[in-house]
Write a protein that holds these residues in place. Structure first.
Motif, PDB file in Angstrom:
ATOM      1  N   ARG A 155       5.322   8.918  -9.239  1.00 18.85           N
ATOM      2  CA  ARG A 155       5.092   7.487  -9.456  1.00 18.85           C
ATOM      3  C   ARG A 155       4.203   7.259 -10.675  1.00 18.85           C
ATOM      4  O   ARG A 155       4.459   6.366 -11.486  1.00 18.85           O
ATOM      5  N   ILE A 197       9.198   0.165  -9.986  1.00 15.14           N
ATOM      6  CA  ILE A 197       9.362   1.475  -9.347  1.00 15.14           C
ATOM      7  C   ILE A 197       9.806   1.310  -7.898  1.00 15.14           C
ATOM      8  O   ILE A 197      10.655   2.055  -7.404  1.00 15.14           O
ATOM      9  N   ASP A 198       9.254   0.311  -7.190  1.00 19.93           N
ATOM     10  CA  ASP A 198       9.675   0.057  -5.810  1.00 19.93           C
ATOM     11  C   ASP A 198      11.167  -0.263  -5.737  1.00 19.93           C
ATOM     12  O   ASP A 198      11.865   0.188  -4.825  1.00 19.93           O
ATOM     13  N   GLN A 240       5.200   5.172 -14.059  1.00 14.33           N
ATOM     14  CA  GLN A 240       4.425   4.040 -14.577  1.00 14.33           C
ATOM     15  C   GLN A 240       4.129   4.221 -16.065  1.00 14.33           C
ATOM     16  O   GLN A 240       4.237   3.277 -16.855  1.00 14.33           O
ATOM     17  N   THR A 272      13.197   3.009  -6.443  1.00 10.24           N
ATOM     18  CA  THR A 272      13.091   4.056  -5.417  1.00 10.24           C
ATOM     19  C   THR A 272      13.282   3.524  -4.008  1.00 10.24           C
ATOM     20  O   THR A 272      13.158   4.285  -3.052  1.00 10.24           O
ATOM     21  N   ASP A 323       4.697  -1.356 -10.991  1.00 15.05           N
ATOM     22  CA  ASP A 323       4.790  -0.889  -9.601  1.00 15.05           C
ATOM     23  C   ASP A 323       5.995  -1.491  -8.894  1.00 15.05           C
ATOM     24  O   ASP A 323       6.705  -0.811  -8.148  1.00 15.05           O
ATOM     25  N   ARG A 368      10.328   9.685  -5.088  1.00 16.01           N
ATOM     26  CA  ARG A 368      10.119   9.816  -6.520  1.00 16.01           C
ATOM     27  C   ARG A 368      11.179   9.053  -7.293  1.00 16.01           C
ATOM     28  O   ARG A 368      12.121   8.513  -6.727  1.00 16.01           O
TER      29      ARG A 368
END
Length: 626
Positions: free
Chosen positions: A187, A217-218, A191, A221, A214, A226
């Motif tokens: 993560r 990324i959420d 970022q 994933t 963030d 990952r």
């Protein structure tokens, strides 16, 4: 509008200024290059293996120390290897009859640089090749690594094909000595990729605040695990495609935009759907475009290169002008890319997977009728969802559609194997998802194997004697009960046998199992027009090999049901709570998800049902009392 992101393309050496997040792996691979002349790079699809080598490693060397040849299998790996070497012989130094070793030595004398042979997407040898091709290539590599040449060999392969390298290792024992597994990004690294990429002078993009990275990324994933570099690039590209038209002078990525774009699965599906829709407007029908693209997908759902001539043979109904229009459209739309020797391929395996899961037109899923007798409590607790709860079965729309297509529209194979871990919701999927949609179309029966079933006289007959010639399958009577005699052989029937693992628990005798297998094989004989769905737990999958002995191909059509992701779990909670009149605050949602999520990130549907059922009963004491 040209997006600055790589989308599904790999990074090259020219992209070194915007390739971030792999510094540790690059350094490890760089050190390996001084320790060996044979390196193995492996990892899951989408982790960025090709980018790591062609951009990350390449950028570590000065131009005078790096001469790379990227080799793909195309039609034959050995032929492609020789052709790649000959294409670099710009000085005309090769003589007739030169061996591969002599060609490499000649290239070194011409360029005076170490030669790096990069065999990318090596799994194609096992997906599309044959044993003769493999043996010839392995012998060539064995000879090369023994020779005193200024040469490095890098093999890049998807990790699920590592087992196929056993014969390779027998001839080249050092194959696994220097290897690097490319894992999905952490993560923190993801970022940094987002922030540093957008800070590059090549981009005119900014984040509204630090938390947007963030959130991105959420979405990529599904809130856990990952980050796949490929999917991150696809998602960033989609954000740019949506944001740029709104303000070309200053593109801003904010929470609203990220939520609008949705999940990575949505992005990939929408991209393919959008291109097919445009194809339908400009070129031909959507069905023709989909059928044509499936020529670039292997039987295992991976991409494969195809020659233009083979495309013409595959779809002879298209004129050469039409074939050219198809190619130009999909190349310009970043779905296909041209290779050498007039070959083309999909830009990434993720598109191949989506295409393999996308069906051409078949029987559509029927619209469900409204059920006026739904229970007040939408959470079944430990029990599975029942057939009459189909309107309360949320979060599994994609899986319901996939299973329906396999059972109803993939008619070449009349059996479907549904498997998955305990607690994943297999029974709920067939009861509340599949049966209500299949029953309006065909005669449908559901049978859960259990001790009570095995104690029936009819089942005793099934396990005692094999089926007689021309005998009507006894499983028809077992599954349809008294109605079986009214069934005609011609009408299509769907039989779902759940909890197949119980057969191996309660019927341990080999002879009895074999008789049962013969009766199942009789059931799916063509003259009875039966579709069979077998539902079994993961750990019993290997046991089914004996069943395949009696019914060839019975395990070919498979669907593995995975645990809920955070998005699906949240949908289950929100929609069920809305139906039940429960208010779930954001903090409570976070607490519920945390409580039902295992240490490895899995969300087990059964646990979620139990948790929500308890919550509902606590808020409705009269239900608790009853």
């Amino acid at each position: 509008m040209r997006s600055p992101f790589k989308f599904l393309e790999a990074y090259g050496k020219a992209d070194k200024e915007i390739f971030f997040g792999r510094e540790e792996e690059i350094e490890l691979l760089y050190q390996m290059s001084y320790q060996t002349n044979l390196m193995l790079v492996y990892g899951m699809s989408g982790t960025g293996k090709t980018s790591l080598v062609q951009c990350g490693l390449a950028a570590k060397f000065e131009t005078t120390d790096w001469f790379d040849l990227v080799i793909r299998r195309k039609g034959n790996l050995n032929t492609s290897f020789v052709e790649a070497l000959k294409m670099q012989d710009r000085e005309g130094s090769f003589e007739d009859g030169f061996t591969i070793q002599q060609m490499i030595h000649s290239l070194y004398l011409d360029y005076l640089r170490p030669i790096y042979l990069i065999f990318d997407q090596f799994e194609e040898l096992f997906i599309l090749g044959n044993e003769i091709e493999e043996r010839e290539f392995v012998k060539t590599i064995a000879d090369l690594v023994k020779a005193d040449l200024p040469l490095k060999v890098i093999i890049i392969i998807r990790e699920e094909y590592l087992g196929q390298l056993s014969n390779f290792e027998k001839i080249v024992p050092q194959l696994f000595d220097k290897r690097l597994r490319v894992e999905p990004m952490s993560r923190g690294n993801a970022q940094r990729v987002i922030v540093r990429t957008l800070q590059s002078e090549q981009f005119n993009i900014s984040l509204s605040n630090d938390s947007v990275a963030d959130l991105i990324i959420d979405k990529v994933t599904e809130g856990m695990g990952r980050v796949q570099l490929t999917y991150l690039q696809v998602f960033l590209d989609k954000l740019y495609q949506v944001a740029y038209p709104r303000n070309p002078d200053q593109v801003i990525f904010d929470e609203k935009l990220v939520n609008e774009v949705g999940r990575i699965e949505d992005v990939l599906r929408q991209f393919l759907d959008e291109q097919l829709d445009v194809f339908a407007q400009q070129i031909d029908t959507r069905e023709q475009g989909l059928k044509w693209l499936k020529n670039f997908v292997s039987e295992k759902g991976t991409k494969m290169p195809v020659k233009r001539g083979d495309l013409e043979k595959a779809m002879p109904e298209l004129s050469k002008i039409q074939q050219l229009n198809y190619l130009d459209f999909f190349v310009n739309r970043r779905i296909l890319r041209p290779l050498d020797s007039d070959q083309y391929e999909l830009v990434h395996d993720s598109l191949a997977l989506k295409l393999s899961q996308t069906r051409t037109a078949g029987i559509p899923i029927p619209a469900l009728t409204r059920n006026e007798n739904l229970p007040a409590n939408p959470f079944p607790g430990f029990a599975p969802y029942t057939q009459n709860m189909y309107e309360l079965f949320f979060g599994r729309e994609t899986e319901v559609k996939e299973l329906f297509e396999k059972v109803v529209n993939d008619t070449e194979i009349r059996t479907t194997l549904l498997f998955g871990p305990i607690g994943v919701g297999k029974t709920s999927l067939v009861k509340a998802g599949l049966i209500p949609r299949v029953q309006p179309l065909f005669k449908t029966a559901y049978l859960a194997f259990s001790r009570e079933v095995f104690e029936q006289k009819l089942f005793f007959e099934i396990t005692t004697l094999p089926p007689a010639d021309k005998e009507v399958p006894k499983f028809l009577e077992l599954c349809f009960g008294e109605d079986w005699a009214e069934l005609s052989q011609e009408e299509r029937k769907v039989i779902i046998i759940d909890q197949l693992e119980e057969l191996f628990i309660w019927v341990p005798e080999t002879a009895q199992l074999e008789n049962c297998y013969r009766h199942l094989a009789r059931l799916v004989s063509p003259e009875f027009n039966c579709d069979l769905v077998l539902v079994v737990r993961d750990e019993f999958f290997a046991t089914l090999q004996d069943l395949e002995t009696y019914t060839q191909g019975i395990l070919e059509e498979q669907m593995r049901l995975k645990h809920l992701d955070r998005h699906q779990a949240q949908e289950v909670i929100e929609r069920s709570a809305e139906y039940a009149g429960l208010e779930i605050e954001p903090d409570a949602m976070t607490q519920i998800l945390r409580s039902v999520t295992e240490g490895d990130g899995k969300i087990i549907l059964t646990y979620l049902q139990l948790y929500m059922d308890r919550l509902y009963r606590n808020m409705h004491p009269q239900v608790q009392a009853s």
